[in-house]
Design an enzyme around this catalytic site. Structure first.
Site, PDB file in Angstrom:
ATOM      1  N   HIS A 247     -32.928   0.976 -16.208  1.00 46.88           N
ATOM      2  CA  HIS A 247     -34.271   0.968 -15.612  1.00 46.88           C
ATOM      3  C   HIS A 247     -34.528   2.178 -14.705  1.00 46.88           C
ATOM      4  O   HIS A 247     -35.435   2.974 -14.927  1.00 46.88           O
ATOM      5  CB  HIS A 247     -34.447  -0.274 -14.721  1.00 46.88           C
ATOM      6  CG  HIS A 247     -34.187  -1.585 -15.370  1.00 46.88           C
ATOM      7  ND1 HIS A 247     -35.092  -2.194 -16.200  1.00 46.88           N
ATOM      8  CD2 HIS A 247     -33.135  -2.440 -15.276  1.00 46.88           C
ATOM      9  CE1 HIS A 247     -34.618  -3.372 -16.588  1.00 46.88           C
ATOM     10  NE2 HIS A 247     -33.426  -3.541 -16.046  1.00 46.88           N
TER      11      HIS A 247
HETATM   12  C1  BDR Z   1     -34.988  -3.658 -11.476  1.00 45.87           C
HETATM   13  O1  BDR Z   1     -34.343  -4.705 -10.773  1.00 45.87           O
HETATM   14  C2  BDR Z   1     -33.036  -4.329 -10.439  1.00 45.87           C
HETATM   15  O2  BDR Z   1     -32.160  -5.339 -10.765  1.00 45.87           O
HETATM   16  C3  BDR Z   1     -32.752  -3.031 -11.147  1.00 45.87           C
HETATM   17  O3  BDR Z   1     -31.948  -2.190 -10.330  1.00 45.87           O
HETATM   18  C4  BDR Z   1     -34.123  -2.431 -11.363  1.00 45.87           C
HETATM   19  O4  BDR Z   1     -34.530  -1.663 -10.257  1.00 45.87           O
HETATM   20  C5  BDR Z   1     -35.261  -4.132 -12.894  1.00 45.87           C
HETATM   21  O5  BDR Z   1     -36.065  -5.266 -12.886  1.00 45.87           O
END
Ligand code: BDR
Ligand code: CA
Length: 317
Positions: A247
């Site tokens: 992400h």
């Molecule tokens: C986001 O939530 C976190 O768990 C990850 O680091 C990312 O920023 C994804 O939903």
């Protein structure tokens, strides 16, 4: 792939998190594109005591212990902290065993660092890169409204439209944890670019992509491979996908190679009232309202180009 102009000044606001860690490495491996003025930790994936420590572990791993790392808000503006150990493990950086960092935390609160940095740099020259809940950014805007118009851009990971939610059926984690903060940020008037799940769920690790990190043979390369090995197990089980979404590195990749991403400039509002859909990013993708566009909401990524960039930049560390 070199940037002819001077590097863009950024503050990375983060809750590491394996994918946050890869984002920090990408930024620190790209000094001709981005100058990391500081890393500000926020509570999110795990509590603040761990996210600030993890941020320092990652800067040391990058061979950049001179990077300023600040601790920020311990809890969302008006709610109890929700964490994501089920995804990232107990430490937030589960996978390989990492030594405690030797570099010290910088003195002062992350929110004050954000405020002072925006005031002391020319207006329109500092970009904020939030990779976790938006608490630090919103608190800085509340405490010092004069800084809002000085922000060049906010490029953040958060939200979803077609993919809807990953922490509830309706909401993505970063926005869900502190919806009031997200609401402040999305209403701030600062130019915003959003990397929602719609994009990040296309930035998936595969065996050849992870092998490419491992085959770099460097400590950062091997760590990234081991983190993603750990991180993968959750998404493979949950979505039946081939790998894990990276992400947060999408945010930094956008600053380096914006042409990897496609999206629409649309209106995005945050649900803060309904218990059922709390933290939903209500994105007017189809332009069915006359609400004013306030965000560039990305929808697509050139995933091969993204992983090539990541591998090339992590190879430098
Ligand atoms: C986001 O939530 C976190 O768990 C990850 O680091 C990312 O920023 C994804 O939903
Ligand atoms: Ca994150």
């Amino acid at each position: 792939m070199t940037n002819p102009s001077s590097p863009r000044k950024i503050i990375i606001d983060t809750d590491p998190g394996q994918d946050d860690a890869v984002a920090i490495l990408l930024a620190l491996g790209s000094p001709e594109d981005v100058e990391v003025l500081g890393v500000t930790a926020v509570a999110g994936n795990v509590p603040l005591a761990l996210t600030q420590k993890n941020a320092r572990i990652v800067c040391e791993l990058a061979g950049k212990p001179e990077t300023k790392v600040f601790a920020g808000c311990e809890a969302p503006i008006s709610r109890k902290l929700v964490t994501a150990e089920h995804v990232h493990g107990k430490t937030g950086l589960d996978g390989p065993v990492m030594p405690d960092p030797e570099m010290e935390l910088s003195e002062g609160h992350a929110v004050d660092f954000i405020i002072e940095t925006l005031r002391s740099n020319d207006a329109g020259t500092v970009t904020l890169c939030p990779l976790g809940p938006l608490t630090n950014i919103a608190v800085a805007f509340q405490k010092a409204p004069d800084i809002i118009e000085r922000v060049q851009e906010i490029v953040l990971m958060g939200g979803a439209y077609f993919e809807v939610g990953n922490i509830t059926p309706a909401a993505e984690f970063n926005i869900y944890v502190d919806p009031e903060a997200a609401d402040i940020v999305f209403k701030s008037g600062v130019p915003i670019t959003v990397m929602p799940l719609d994009v990040t769920h296309k930035a998936l690790t595969t065996k050849p992509r992870v092998d490419a990190f491992r085959n770099l043979g460097t400590k950062p390369g091997v760590m990234v491979a081991e983190w993603t090995d750990f991180f993968e197990r959750f998404d493979k089980e949950k979505y039946g996908s081939q790998g894990a979404p990276l992400h947060d590195p999408c945010v930094i990749a956008y600053l380096i190679k914006p042409e990897l991403f496609k999206g629409r400039h649309i209106n995005v509002e945050i649900e803060t009232g309904s218990e059922l859909t709390l933290g939903m990013t209500v994105a007017d993708w189809w332009g069915v309202t006359d609400r004013k566009p306030n965000a560039m909401f990305m929808g697509d990524i050139d995933a091969d180009g993204f992983f090539e960039l990541l591998t090339e930049r992590i190879a430098r560390l």
